[in-house]
Structures are given as C-alpha cells and as structure tokens.
Design a protein around this motif. Structure first.
Motif, mmCIF file in Angstrom:
data_model
loop_
_atom_site.group_PDB
_atom_site.id
_atom_site.type_symbol
_atom_site.label_atom_id
_atom_site.label_comp_id
_atom_site.label_asym_id
_atom_site.label_seq_id
_atom_site.Cartn_x
_atom_site.Cartn_y
_atom_site.Cartn_z
ATOM 1 N N ILE A 10 -19.593 -104.970 43.633
ATOM 2 C CA ILE A 10 -20.626 -105.360 42.680
ATOM 3 C C ILE A 10 -20.281 -104.630 41.380
ATOM 4 O O ILE A 10 -20.280 -103.401 41.332
ATOM 5 N N ALA A 11 -19.924 -105.399 40.367
ATOM 6 C CA ALA A 11 -19.595 -104.837 39.055
ATOM 7 C C ALA A 11 -20.736 -105.180 38.109
ATOM 8 O O ALA A 11 -20.955 -106.340 37.785
ATOM 9 N N ARG A 12 -21.471 -104.159 37.711
ATOM 10 C CA ARG A 12 -22.644 -104.351 36.845
ATOM 11 C C ARG A 12 -22.274 -103.957 35.423
ATOM 12 O O ARG A 12 -21.797 -102.857 35.169
ATOM 13 N N PHE A 13 -22.478 -104.895 34.503
ATOM 14 C CA PHE A 13 -22.182 -104.682 33.088
ATOM 15 C C PHE A 13 -23.466 -104.730 32.288
ATOM 16 O O PHE A 13 -24.248 -105.670 32.426
ATOM 17 N N GLN A 14 -23.684 -103.732 31.453
ATOM 18 C CA GLN A 14 -24.809 -103.740 30.528
ATOM 19 C C GLN A 14 -24.236 -104.000 29.142
ATOM 20 O O GLN A 14 -23.515 -103.160 28.592
ATOM 21 N N LEU A 15 -24.510 -105.190 28.619
ATOM 22 C CA LEU A 15 -23.994 -105.554 27.305
ATOM 23 C C LEU A 15 -24.830 -104.910 26.203
ATOM 24 O O LEU A 15 -26.039 -104.676 26.374
ATOM 25 N N VAL A 46 -20.489 -114.749 39.226
ATOM 26 C CA VAL A 46 -21.089 -114.003 38.123
ATOM 27 C C VAL A 46 -22.572 -114.356 38.050
ATOM 28 O O VAL A 46 -22.957 -115.509 38.257
ATOM 29 N N HIS A 47 -23.384 -113.338 37.793
ATOM 30 C CA HIS A 47 -24.832 -113.510 37.702
ATOM 31 C C HIS A 47 -25.336 -112.911 36.397
ATOM 32 O O HIS A 47 -24.807 -111.903 35.932
ATOM 33 N N GLU A 48 -26.365 -113.526 35.841
ATOM 34 C CA GLU A 48 -27.059 -112.983 34.677
ATOM 35 C C GLU A 48 -28.464 -112.602 35.129
ATOM 36 O O GLU A 48 -29.126 -113.379 35.819
ATOM 37 N N ASN A 49 -28.919 -111.414 34.761
ATOM 38 C CA ASN A 49 -30.252 -110.950 35.128
ATOM 39 C C ASN A 49 -31.299 -111.799 34.392
ATOM 40 O O ASN A 49 -31.282 -111.876 33.165
ATOM 41 N N VAL A 57 -23.795 -109.306 36.272
ATOM 42 C CA VAL A 57 -23.271 -108.751 37.515
ATOM 43 C C VAL A 57 -22.196 -109.684 38.061
ATOM 44 O O VAL A 57 -22.414 -110.889 38.166
ATOM 45 N N PHE A 58 -21.047 -109.113 38.383
ATOM 46 C CA PHE A 58 -19.981 -109.837 39.066
ATOM 47 C C PHE A 58 -19.992 -109.409 40.526
ATOM 48 O O PHE A 58 -20.039 -108.212 40.827
ATOM 49 N N TYR A 59 -19.950 -110.384 41.407
ATOM 50 C CA TYR A 59 -19.924 -110.158 42.844
ATOM 51 C C TYR A 59 -18.578 -110.670 43.334
ATOM 52 O O TYR A 59 -18.251 -111.833 43.132
ATOM 53 N N GLU A 60 -17.784 -109.779 43.923
ATOM 54 C CA GLU A 60 -16.443 -110.147 44.364
ATOM 55 C C GLU A 60 -16.253 -109.764 45.825
ATOM 56 O O GLU A 60 -16.752 -108.729 46.264
#
Length: 115
Positions: A10-15, A46-49, A57-60
């Motif tokens: 789970i790769a969580r990115f805060q833009l 890929v998911h957007e909150n 969030v990228f789910y791989e």
C-alpha cells in the motif's frame, strides 16, 4: 505459493494542495506501464480518497517477499526518474507491506479464498 511468497504494498501519497493531479499521474504512468511487465507483478490499483482528493493510494500485489521486492524492485533504474519528479507534487509518501490472509470475489492473492 505461500503467503510469504506474495507481498501486498500500500503506497500512500499525500499531494500538495492544488497540485496538478493529472501531471502526477502522467509522470507515474510510464513507471506503472513498465512495472506491470515485471515477472513478479500481479496487479496494481490506484485509489483516490473520497474525503481528501489530495490523498492517493496505490495497491500493488507482487509474487515475492518484502525483502526481495526491496532488494530487487525498489531500486530499478526505471523507477528513479518518476520517483524524483513525483516528489515535486508530494507532501509525503508512505509504503506499507502486507501479506494476504483472505479474499472474496477474486483469486488473485495467495490468501484463503472465501465464497
């Protein structure tokens, strides 16, 4: 395949606020296009909150252990340029590693399959 042979990332990115999200994705698309051809790659989503559109969030799923992924995948040359450019858009990035315990509706993980 055992659960330790498969890693879920789970790769969580805060833009940054008001970032150009399309430019962020355009930067990462070639990385995901190449990554998806790796022999141990299973899938990526890929998911957007919904409540915080600046959180992505990228789910791989990978058919390798966390240690193997970190040693062999994370440092591949094709990742470095997109990672560097992605930093322009980000407040932060967090990687979390999991193993599959179970799933419903699909059979893509090494976890137990429930009907």
């Amino acid at each position: 395949m055992t659960k330790t042979d498969q890693t879920v990332i789970i790769a969580r990115f805060q833009l940054k606020p008001n970032s150009d999200k399309q430019a962020f994705f355009d930067n990462l698309k070639p990385l995901f296009d190449t990554m998806s051809k790796e022999s141990t790659f299973v899938n990526g989503i890929v998911h957007e909150n919904v409540d915080n559109p600046d959180e992505v969030v990228f789910y791989e799923i990978w058919n390798c252990s966390k240690e193997t992924w970190l040693a062999e995948e994370e440092s591949k040359a094709y990742r470095q340029g997109p990672y560097t450019r992605a930093a322009e858009f980000l407040v932060g990035r967090e990687l979390s590693f999991y193993t599959s315990m179970g799933e419903w509706g699909t059979t893509i993980t090494a976890g137990k399959h429930f009907s």
